[in-house]
Design an enzyme around this catalytic site. Structure first.
Site, PDB file in Angstrom:
ATOM      1  N   TYR A  63       0.823  -1.216   0.000  1.00  0.00           N
ATOM      2  CA  TYR A  63       0.000   0.000   0.000  1.00  0.00           C
ATOM      3  C   TYR A  63       0.856   1.266   0.000  1.00  0.00           C
ATOM      4  O   TYR A  63       0.387   2.340  -0.325  1.00  0.00           O
ATOM      5  CB  TYR A  63      -0.943   0.026   1.211  1.00  0.00           C
ATOM      6  N   LYS A  92       3.429 -15.630   2.167  1.00  0.00           N
ATOM      7  CA  LYS A  92       3.482 -16.337   0.880  1.00  0.00           C
ATOM      8  C   LYS A  92       4.957 -16.599   0.591  1.00  0.00           C
ATOM      9  O   LYS A  92       5.501 -16.174  -0.447  1.00  0.00           O
ATOM     10  CB  LYS A  92       2.795 -15.455  -0.181  1.00  0.00           C
ATOM     11  N   ASP A 148      -2.911 -18.413   1.135  1.00  0.00           N
ATOM     12  CA  ASP A 148      -4.032 -19.075   0.455  1.00  0.00           C
ATOM     13  C   ASP A 148      -4.608 -20.181   1.331  1.00  0.00           C
ATOM     14  O   ASP A 148      -5.825 -20.341   1.455  1.00  0.00           O
ATOM     15  CB  ASP A 148      -3.616 -19.616  -0.935  1.00  0.00           C
ATOM     16  N   ASP A 163      -5.492  -7.159   5.590  1.00  0.00           N
ATOM     17  CA  ASP A 163      -6.695  -6.441   5.163  1.00  0.00           C
ATOM     18  C   ASP A 163      -7.749  -7.451   4.710  1.00  0.00           C
ATOM     19  O   ASP A 163      -8.917  -7.412   5.121  1.00  0.00           O
ATOM     20  CB  ASP A 163      -6.294  -5.514   3.992  1.00  0.00           C
ATOM     21  N   ASP A 179     -11.268  -9.163   7.027  1.00  0.00           N
ATOM     22  CA  ASP A 179     -12.652  -9.082   6.529  1.00  0.00           C
ATOM     23  C   ASP A 179     -13.274 -10.480   6.457  1.00  0.00           C
ATOM     24  O   ASP A 179     -14.440 -10.672   6.780  1.00  0.00           O
ATOM     25  CB  ASP A 179     -12.699  -8.446   5.131  1.00  0.00           C
TER      26      ASP A 179
END
Ligand code: NAD
Length: 356
Positions: free
Chosen positions: A142, A188, A220, A244, A248
């Protein structure tokens, strides 16, 4: 009498409605515990763009930096979506987080017994789920440079310095020490160099916390495991983008995004905000769930002011009113006795605090 200065940013969409309920609850609880709360209201996001032409005016950042905590609603909306990136509401939020140095985002995902039925997942998978997502907030893709949108090509950069990983890892281990003593680093590492560095640094930090176990999981797989068997997690430590998304996802396990609070700490001043956005689709209808915002105010009392009893009482009052069957529309089909407006839920919680 103890006194705390709060920079209040209502923002856009449902932000003003839910902040009003948090303040209602804070006023009741501060009366009860005999401390004073001073609120200074500042503009940010779309609301600030309308007045100042920019999403984070200098004076908002100044007041935030001088205060003891920032209580933040939500920002953004379709009206401002087509502005240049640096003028969009979301850029203001990223700038605020960076400006306050709030690098650690704590996102508890707790399944309330009363709302087990509210989830799309089977009750036996959900009972007693209590996860804390510790998300890195001021680094990663970001913020990374270079970044650019060209005509036929676009790119972003995921970059982490060792010190950024080390300090957030310490937060995660310290949080885990007060919980079930398990940290799962989600990354990852089979593909990304940044993730390899995360693993190295987390392993180093782990040596200072011998009472806490450290596990690794690819993002994943973590996305899948969160739905398959969420109880296996205690503290999830992860970088900005993965955190992020996963937080959620964790919110849906809990029933509604309208239930989950967050605390962004580690810098000069903490920011306390719900994990959801400004929900423009339901703004000004009086149906937004204010519980995530109210629980964020409880986190503010705990993490910024050390008013633990007051924080606990807010959380208890939320549980009680859910037990009594009061629901906003987003969780209405789960054992509701009464469907309430945003304002009514705030009042029920506030009244309950006064009674307890
Ligand atoms: P959102 O979280 O605002 O809404 C997603 C869905 O959840 C919507 O259907 C909404 O009605 C519902 N919802 C969210 N909060 C709720 C609540 N308290 N009670 C009941 N239902 C609720 O996400 P989005 O729709 O992707 O984004 C809307 C705007 O918010 C965008 O401009 C986005 O950039 C912004 N945003 C802001 C923040 C922030 O301020 N921290 C975070 C995420 C998104």
């Amino acid at each position: 009498m103890k006194s705390y200065n709060i920079c209040v940013i209502k923002g856009d969409g449902i932000g003003p409605e839910i902040i009003d309920e948090a303040i209602k609850v804070l006023d009741t609880v501060s009366n009860k515990f005999n401390f004073e709360l001073n609120y200074e209201h500042m503009l940010m996001g779309g609301a600030a763009i309308e007045v100042f032409g920019e999403p984070l005016p200098e004076q908002t950042l100044e007041v935030a930096l001088k205060s003891d905590a920032v209580l933040f609603g939500a920002i953004g909306g379709p009206k401002w979506d087509n502005l240049e990136r640096h003028l969009r509401p979301e850029s203001g939020l990223l700038k605020l987080r960076k400006g306050l140095g709030a690098f650690a985002n704590l996102r508890p995902a707790i399944v309330f017994d009363e709302l087990v039925e509210a989830s799309t997942i089977k009750p036996e998978i959900l009972k007693d789920v209590d996860i804390m997502v510790v998300r890195e907030l001021t680094g990663g893709i970001y913020f990374g440079e270079p970044r650019e949108l060209l005509e036929d090509r676009a790119y972003n950069t995921m970059v982490y310095d060792k010190f950024e990983i080390e300090r957030i890892s310490r937060v995660a281990f310290e949080v885990a020490q007060k919980r079930d003593k398990k940290v799962t680093l989600v990354d990852k590492a089979n593909v990304l160099e940044t993730s390899q560095l995360w693993r190295e640094v987390a392993n180093e930090v782990a040596k200072d916390y011998s009472d806490v176990s450290l596990e690794f999981m690819y993002v994943d797989n973590a996305a899948m495991q969160l739905i398959r068997y969420p109880k296996q997690f205690d503290v999830i430590l992860t970088e900005n983008l993965f955190g992020d998304i996963l937080s959620d996802e964790a919110s849906m396990i809990c029933g509604s995004i309208g239930l989950l609070p967050s605390a962004s700490i580690g810098g000069k001043v903490g920011i306390f905000e719900p994990i959801h956005g400004s929900a423009p689709d339901i703004a000004k209808q009086g149906i937004a769930n204010p519980i995530a915002m109210i629980l964020s105010a409880a986190l503010m009392l705990r993490y910024a002011f050390d008013e633990n009893e007051a924080a606990n009482l807010i959380e208890q009052a939320v549980r009680e009113i859910l037990k009594e069957g009061y629901r906003t529309k987003d969780i209405a089909n789960f054992n509701a006795k009464e469907i309430c407006s945003t304002d009514e839920i705030g009042t029920h919680i506030s009244d309950k605090i006064a009674q307890l």
